[in-house]
Design an enzyme around this catalytic site. Sequence first.
Site, PDB file in Angstrom:
ATOM      1  N   HIS A 182      17.103 -19.375 -27.302  1.00  0.00           N
ATOM      2  CA  HIS A 182      17.141 -18.113 -26.543  1.00  0.00           C
ATOM      3  C   HIS A 182      17.211 -16.978 -27.562  1.00  0.00           C
ATOM      4  O   HIS A 182      18.051 -17.012 -28.467  1.00  0.00           O
ATOM      5  CB  HIS A 182      18.352 -18.082 -25.617  1.00  0.00           C
ATOM      6  CG  HIS A 182      18.675 -16.708 -25.111  1.00  0.00           C
ATOM      7  ND1 HIS A 182      17.784 -15.963 -24.363  1.00  0.00           N
ATOM      8  CD2 HIS A 182      19.767 -15.923 -25.271  1.00  0.00           C
ATOM      9  CE1 HIS A 182      18.339 -14.798 -24.074  1.00  0.00           C
ATOM     10  NE2 HIS A 182      19.533 -14.730 -24.631  1.00  0.00           N
ATOM     11  N   GLU A 189      -5.924 -17.493 -28.203  1.00  0.00           N
ATOM     12  CA  GLU A 189      -5.307 -18.803 -28.405  1.00  0.00           C
ATOM     13  C   GLU A 189      -4.133 -19.059 -27.456  1.00  0.00           C
ATOM     14  O   GLU A 189      -3.637 -20.178 -27.385  1.00  0.00           O
ATOM     15  CB  GLU A 189      -4.777 -18.922 -29.846  1.00  0.00           C
ATOM     16  CG  GLU A 189      -5.860 -18.868 -30.910  1.00  0.00           C
ATOM     17  CD  GLU A 189      -6.631 -20.173 -31.032  1.00  0.00           C
ATOM     18  OE1 GLU A 189      -6.098 -21.104 -31.649  1.00  0.00           O
ATOM     19  OE2 GLU A 189      -7.758 -20.259 -30.507  1.00  0.00           O
ATOM     20  N   HIS A 229      16.005  -8.576 -21.042  1.00  0.00           N
ATOM     21  CA  HIS A 229      16.961  -9.335 -21.871  1.00  0.00           C
ATOM     22  C   HIS A 229      16.282 -10.181 -22.948  1.00  0.00           C
ATOM     23  O   HIS A 229      16.549 -10.001 -24.127  1.00  0.00           O
ATOM     24  CB  HIS A 229      17.831 -10.197 -20.939  1.00  0.00           C
ATOM     25  CG  HIS A 229      18.912 -10.955 -21.642  1.00  0.00           C
ATOM     26  ND1 HIS A 229      20.137 -11.221 -21.088  1.00  0.00           N
ATOM     27  CD2 HIS A 229      18.965 -11.525 -22.866  1.00  0.00           C
ATOM     28  CE1 HIS A 229      20.894 -11.896 -21.938  1.00  0.00           C
ATOM     29  NE2 HIS A 229      20.201 -12.094 -23.020  1.00  0.00           N
ATOM     30  N   HIS A 252      16.014 -12.451 -28.347  1.00  0.00           N
ATOM     31  CA  HIS A 252      15.750 -11.115 -27.791  1.00  0.00           C
ATOM     32  C   HIS A 252      14.578 -10.457 -28.535  1.00  0.00           C
ATOM     33  O   HIS A 252      14.784  -9.512 -29.303  1.00  0.00           O
ATOM     34  CB  HIS A 252      16.993 -10.225 -27.945  1.00  0.00           C
ATOM     35  CG  HIS A 252      18.234 -10.709 -27.243  1.00  0.00           C
ATOM     36  ND1 HIS A 252      19.459 -10.068 -27.366  1.00  0.00           N
ATOM     37  CD2 HIS A 252      18.442 -11.754 -26.391  1.00  0.00           C
ATOM     38  CE1 HIS A 252      20.367 -10.700 -26.627  1.00  0.00           C
ATOM     39  NE2 HIS A 252      19.773 -11.731 -26.038  1.00  0.00           N
ATOM     40  N   GLU A 254      26.001 -18.871 -22.933  1.00  0.00           N
ATOM     41  CA  GLU A 254      24.861 -19.358 -22.134  1.00  0.00           C
ATOM     42  C   GLU A 254      24.836 -20.896 -22.088  1.00  0.00           C
ATOM     43  O   GLU A 254      23.783 -21.492 -21.839  1.00  0.00           O
ATOM     44  CB  GLU A 254      23.520 -18.850 -22.720  1.00  0.00           C
ATOM     45  CG  GLU A 254      23.423 -17.349 -22.925  1.00  0.00           C
ATOM     46  CD  GLU A 254      23.372 -16.516 -21.651  1.00  0.00           C
ATOM     47  OE1 GLU A 254      23.437 -17.094 -20.560  1.00  0.00           O
ATOM     48  OE2 GLU A 254      23.297 -15.274 -21.778  1.00  0.00           O
TER      49      GLU A 254
HETATM   50  P1  13P Z   1      26.494 -15.680 -27.214  1.00  0.00           P
HETATM   51  O1  13P Z   1      27.027 -14.935 -28.397  1.00  0.00           O
HETATM   52  O2  13P Z   1      27.578 -16.071 -26.253  1.00  0.00           O
HETATM   53  O3  13P Z   1      25.639 -16.863 -27.647  1.00  0.00           O
HETATM   54  O4  13P Z   1      25.557 -14.694 -26.386  1.00  0.00           O
HETATM   55  C1  13P Z   1      24.416 -14.117 -26.952  1.00  0.00           C
HETATM   56  C2  13P Z   1      23.367 -13.826 -25.945  1.00  0.00           C
HETATM   57  O5  13P Z   1      22.237 -13.588 -26.315  1.00  0.00           O
HETATM   58  C3  13P Z   1      23.733 -13.818 -24.497  1.00  0.00           C
HETATM   59  O6  13P Z   1      22.590 -13.815 -23.693  1.00  0.00           O
HETATM   60 ZN    ZN Z   2      20.793 -13.075 -24.752  1.00  0.00          ZN
END
Ligand code: 13P
Ligand code: ZN
Length: 271
Positions: free
Chosen positions: A136, A166, A207, A138, A112
């Site tokens: 980033h 809040e 995602h 999940h 990413e």
């Molecule tokens: P990477 O291992 O390339 O960082 O990817 C993980 C991920 O969450 C892709 O969206």
């Molecule tokens: Zn991801």
Amino acid sequence: MSETNSFLKEIIKTSNDIWTKGWAERNAGNISVRLDTEELHCNFNNKSPWQKLSRQLPGIGGDYFLVSGTGKYIRNIPVDPEASLGIIEVDKSGENYRTVWGYKDGGRPTSELAAHLQAHSVRKNMTNGRDRALIHTHPANLIALTYALELDTCSLTRLLWEMHAECIVVFPEGVEFLPWMMAGSDQIADATAEAFRKRNMVVWQYHGIFATGDDLDTAFGLIDTVEKAAEIHIKVMSLGGCKQKPSIDTLRAIAANFGKVPAPDIIDRLV
Ligand code: 13P
Ligand code: ZN
């Protein structure tokens, strides 16, 4: 590079926190920080060849970034930072980058990278250089909402603002919702960077989430707050649904009480 280095200490703490929260299964998630070059006291003598970026980013020309490696596990960053992380340098023109430290087992930056660097370029410009960190991850409750509900930026932000009093104080900018696009693509990188012109969080349908801030603690705190609100929503639904919730006027009053201005392109559309 020593682990007592402040930016390594910070990313190690955040990695532990992300893993403990359960937001990063396997190699899920990635982290980047635009480094303060004053902090870089080391001689980099193992530089990779220059590689072309998919977009030219003159706004971050000459900058250095600490970036997690592709395929690396966030929970392993504290165990082996030099294998899990790297420092990359963007050339003065913003056209190319090279690795100057880390990825010691032959790794490379996250898949990413385009989204991270394009978002850094936007945030550096929008915040006069204040924002330096991007995460980033999940988080499960938030991702679940993107399956269960038909969402757009307004409806997702409203739901999250309503699910904890809040929230509107923590993220008055709202949360941008992006429909599914291929992970790692230029398309999702472009859309994410564009969204960061208005917001400091971007949700990717099915995602996860991207968040930015002046440091990793701030970006982490934003995701933590959103994920808590998503969890409360799911608990409320499992208890039979909302019997009552704060009105839009109440949300406006909370924001005003804390001197916050909710994003007009969201709040003005809510009735
Ligand atoms: P990477 O291992 O390339 O960082 O990817 C993980 C991920 O969450 C892709 O969206
Ligand atoms: Zn991801």
